[in-house]
Design a protein around this motif. Structure first.
Motif, PDB file in Angstrom:
ATOM      1  N   SER A 185       0.786  -1.275   0.298  1.00 29.70           N
ATOM      2  CA  SER A 185      -0.002   0.031  -0.024  1.00 29.70           C
ATOM      3  C   SER A 185       0.789   1.073  -0.122  1.00 29.70           C
ATOM      4  O   SER A 185       2.012   1.344   0.034  1.00 29.70           O
ATOM      5  CB  SER A 185      -0.890   0.203   1.303  1.00 29.70           C
ATOM      6  OG  SER A 185      -1.671  -1.332   1.521  1.00 29.70           O
ATOM      7  N   ILE A 186       0.145   2.448  -0.302  1.00 29.31           N
ATOM      8  CA  ILE A 186       0.925   3.705   0.013  1.00 29.31           C
ATOM      9  C   ILE A 186       1.338   4.085   1.280  1.00 29.31           C
ATOM     10  O   ILE A 186       0.477   3.923   2.289  1.00 29.31           O
ATOM     11  CB  ILE A 186      -0.025   4.734  -0.524  1.00 29.31           C
ATOM     12  CG1 ILE A 186      -0.171   4.678  -2.198  1.00 29.31           C
ATOM     13  CG2 ILE A 186       0.632   6.331  -0.496  1.00 29.31           C
ATOM     14  CD1 ILE A 186      -1.483   5.396  -2.613  1.00 29.31           C
ATOM     15  N   CYS A 226       2.114   6.555   4.134  1.00 27.88           N
ATOM     16  CA  CYS A 226       1.742   7.992   4.539  1.00 27.88           C
ATOM     17  C   CYS A 226       3.064   8.634   5.168  1.00 27.88           C
ATOM     18  O   CYS A 226       3.304   9.708   5.745  1.00 27.88           O
ATOM     19  CB  CYS A 226       0.764   8.383   5.280  1.00 27.88           C
ATOM     20  SG  CYS A 226      -0.786   8.017   4.153  1.00 27.88           S
ATOM     21  N   LEU A 270      -0.306  13.146  -0.899  1.00 34.49           N
ATOM     22  CA  LEU A 270      -0.927  11.930  -0.751  1.00 34.49           C
ATOM     23  C   LEU A 270      -1.859  11.593  -1.975  1.00 34.49           C
ATOM     24  O   LEU A 270      -1.899  10.573  -2.567  1.00 34.49           O
ATOM     25  CB  LEU A 270      -1.676  11.908   0.640  1.00 34.49           C
ATOM     26  CG  LEU A 270      -2.414  10.681   0.677  1.00 34.49           C
ATOM     27  CD1 LEU A 270      -1.806   9.348   0.657  1.00 34.49           C
ATOM     28  CD2 LEU A 270      -3.300  10.728   2.153  1.00 34.49           C
ATOM     29  N   GLU A 311       0.138  10.473  -4.706  1.00 31.93           N
ATOM     30  CA  GLU A 311       0.365   9.146  -4.670  1.00 31.93           C
ATOM     31  C   GLU A 311      -0.929   8.286  -5.070  1.00 31.93           C
ATOM     32  O   GLU A 311      -0.712   7.062  -5.624  1.00 31.93           O
ATOM     33  CB  GLU A 311       0.912   9.056  -3.105  1.00 31.93           C
ATOM     34  CG  GLU A 311       2.085   9.794  -3.000  1.00 31.93           C
ATOM     35  CD  GLU A 311       3.508   8.606  -3.260  1.00 31.93           C
ATOM     36  OE1 GLU A 311       3.282   7.658  -3.611  1.00 31.93           O
ATOM     37  OE2 GLU A 311       4.619   9.239  -2.914  1.00 31.93           O
ATOM     38  N   ILE A 312      -2.043   8.689  -4.587  1.00 32.11           N
ATOM     39  CA  ILE A 312      -3.193   7.670  -4.643  1.00 32.11           C
ATOM     40  C   ILE A 312      -3.581   7.887  -6.193  1.00 32.11           C
ATOM     41  O   ILE A 312      -3.927   6.869  -6.744  1.00 32.11           O
ATOM     42  CB  ILE A 312      -4.367   8.506  -3.866  1.00 32.11           C
ATOM     43  CG1 ILE A 312      -4.181   8.089  -2.299  1.00 32.11           C
ATOM     44  CG2 ILE A 312      -5.651   7.715  -4.098  1.00 32.11           C
ATOM     45  CD1 ILE A 312      -5.225   8.570  -1.570  1.00 32.11           C
ATOM     46  N   ALA A 335      -3.965   3.123   1.693  1.00 34.59           N
ATOM     47  CA  ALA A 335      -2.875   3.963   2.306  1.00 34.59           C
ATOM     48  C   ALA A 335      -2.813   3.924   3.791  1.00 34.59           C
ATOM     49  O   ALA A 335      -3.823   3.389   4.277  1.00 34.59           O
ATOM     50  CB  ALA A 335      -3.000   5.496   1.830  1.00 34.59           C
ATOM     51  N   ILE A 353      -7.718   5.385   3.519  1.00 42.09           N
ATOM     52  CA  ILE A 353      -6.502   5.493   4.268  1.00 42.09           C
ATOM     53  C   ILE A 353      -6.612   5.576   5.891  1.00 42.09           C
ATOM     54  O   ILE A 353      -7.242   6.076   6.485  1.00 42.09           O
ATOM     55  CB  ILE A 353      -6.590   7.254   3.984  1.00 42.09           C
ATOM     56  CG1 ILE A 353      -6.509   7.486   2.350  1.00 42.09           C
ATOM     57  CG2 ILE A 353      -5.485   7.696   4.556  1.00 42.09           C
ATOM     58  CD1 ILE A 353      -6.520   8.887   2.115  1.00 42.09           C
TER      59      ILE A 353
END
Length: 540
Positions: free
Chosen positions: A79-80, A82, A93, A96-97, A112, A142
């Motif tokens: 996943s991303i 943070c 962010l 990135e998404i 995320a 998120i």
């Protein structure tokens, strides 16, 4: 013939009863057969011995993280993050998404993790509308750094069938606009329910376990107490991946779930098994509930209102009666019991259950646990001592979240994760990271236990610190004690398993503030090297 290894010229922290520092040890196959001076160990030399010179570096028992989430950490790698340096603002962010969406098939989840509205430049959560502007064809979730709060887009709410008519779940809350519409911000059990919906495939979990195990080995972690994530399917996956070798560490698996843990506990108590089932590689641990929220949220359940908001007492998941009804039968049937209990009110509730269980159904050596035991005041610590309870504190939280603790809890922050108080009360507290909530590197946890410094340098409860050797004991032998395994691991003594970690220097001679930078040269589990640092390496 069985191969024998003789490690000499080391600074060997044995963590035995007298905290002896040895020069050398001998291992054969997967067991330690002797520890002592160089001369004593070299007398064991035979034709099948290999001698390894440690060159004055520190050898310690394998490190035991007594509360982490291996599946959550591993899936986070998909996943991303943070916590990445590239995510300093909400706009960062969102970029990135957007990039992740462009590479992800329609309908698949975009996740995320590690978001912290208190440290990001915007000082807020992204909105549902900002996420919808990127995509309404992918569900987005998120997750806050604490793992108890998230923000989602409209597609995620639609999949979960959450709308303005959905009532708040027990122990949770949907943030709403004035007219009742959901904002997308989910707290505690509302988040946990969404988290269970945004689940991973078996293949994703196995990949996650492999990645996480490799990362843990790099930091000298040889045993983990997994604190659950995705329920009974996750438990089966953990057992399978332990058996097939994807997970190198020894696993003590708590039984519960982030969502509807009470149903999992009921099922397992009725199943006829109990704590201890398994072997040296995988063992069933305690049944586990969540009693309150996140220390950094802040959503912990406290006896007095927050210093930052006197009307806020946090979130309570269960009543005393509900916890009694779940845990007293579990205790009677042989289970170790534990719960996530951060606030002093939550700790008090769990202790009342343990006190009742021990009085109604006396058992020897129960070692019931308290996960985190955040605001552990002297009256609560005394009750822990009387009931032989094992607290599992997270001193590294003080580094990452300590400034927020002072703001939200005031003087009570000085009583959070009080390692020194446990030491004085002779309570075998076992240190844990709660990864991925904070850094799993044990050196960060050891340093925090010794200094209680936040990342701004603020010292929080200086009289609650411990020494280096005490902190190492809490990361090794006390962790083994928390899982009833102190006779087989946790110290460097004859007959114990050869779970060992070689550090890149003498830790006893290191400056205290250099401890977080101490590296692992190699990690050994069951007599086999499972990680070797190619940058510093030593023959073994």
């Amino acid at each position: 013939m069985e191969k024998q290894y003789l490690f000499i010229n080391g600074e060997i922290i044995t963590v035995n009863e007298r905290d002896q520092i040895a020069e050398a040890i001998a291992i054969k196959e997967n067991k330690i057969i002797a520890a002592g001076s160089n001369d004593t160990i070299l007398q064991l030399k035979d034709d099948d011995s290999e001698i390894i010179d440690l060159k004055g570096k520190t050898l310690i028992p394998g490190l035991i993280d007594s509360h982490l989430h291996i599946s959550m950490y591993g899936t986070n790698s998909l996943s991303i993050s943070c916590k990445s340096d590239s995510v300093q603002t909400i706009d960062d962010l969102l970029r990135e998404i957007k990039a992740k969406v462009s590479k992800t098939p329609q309908g698949q989840w975009i996740r995320a993790w590690g978001y912290n509205e208190q440290t990001i430049a915007d000082k807020r959560f992204p909105t549902k509308e900002e996420l919808d502007a990127i995509t309404t064809e992918h569900p987005i979730m998120i997750t806050r750094t604490c793992g108890h709060i998230s923000v989602v887009n409209s597609q995620a709410l639609q999949i979960a069938e959450f709308d303005k008519n959905t009532p708040d779940p027990d122990g949770g809350k949907f943030d709403r606009k004035a007219e009742g519409e959901l904002t997308g911000l989910l707290l505690e059990n509302a988040h946990m329910k969404m988290f269970s919906i945004a689940s991973f495939s078996e293949e994703e979990l196995s990949n996650a376990h492999k990645v996480a195990s490799e990362h843990f080995a790099e930091k000298g972690i040889t045993s983990i107490h997994d604190a659950t994530g995705y329920g009974l399917d996750n438990l089966r996956s953990l057992q399978a991946d332990s058996k097939n070798g994807l997970i190198k560490q020894r696993v003590y698996a708590m039984v519960g779930a982030l969502n509807d843990a009470q149903e999992v506990v009921k099922h397992m108590v009725d199943a006829g098994i109990y704590t201890g089932l398994g072997d040296d590689k995988f063992r069933i641990g305690p049944v586990k509930l969540f009693l309150d929220g996140s220390s950094s949220g802040p959503t912990v359940w406290t006896r007095e209102g927050y210093t930052s908001d006197s009307k806020n007492y946090g979130i309570q998941y269960f009543s005393q009666e509900e916890v009694d009804d779940l845990f007293i039968p579990a205790h009677e049937k042989g289970w170790q019991i534990t719960a996530h209990a951060q606030g002093d009110a939550a700790i008090d509730l769990l202790l009342k259950t343990i006190e009742k269980a021990n009085a109604l159904h006396p058992r020897e050596n129960t070692r019931h646990r308290i996960e985190h035991a955040g605001i552990a005041t002297p009256d609560l610590i005394e009750r822990m001592r009387k009931q032989n309870v094992v607290p599992i504190p997270n001193p590294a939280f003080l580094f990452e979240y300590g400034d927020g603790y002072v703001k939200n809890y005031g003087e009570r922050a000085n009583s959070m994760y009080p390692m020194g108080d446990y030491q004085k009360a002779e309570i075998p507290a076992a240190i844990a990271s709660d990864c991925p909530v904070t850094d799993f590197n044990p050196m960060r946890g050891i340093h925090a236990a010794m200094t209680r410094k936040s990342n701004s340098g603020q010292v929080i409860g200086e009289d609650k610190t411990v020494s280096l050797l005490q902190a190492i004991r809490m990361y090794t032998l006390n962790g083994a004690y928390a899982s009833f395994e102190e006779d087989t691991k946790g110290s460097i003594e004859t007959g114990k398993l050869a779970d060992l970690v070689l550090l890149d220097r003498s830790i006893l001679n290191a400056d205290i503030d250099d401890i977080p930078d101490v590296q692992v040269e190699w990690t050994m589990i069951d007599g086999d090297i499972v990680y070797r640092n190619s940058k510093v390496g030593v023959q073994a």
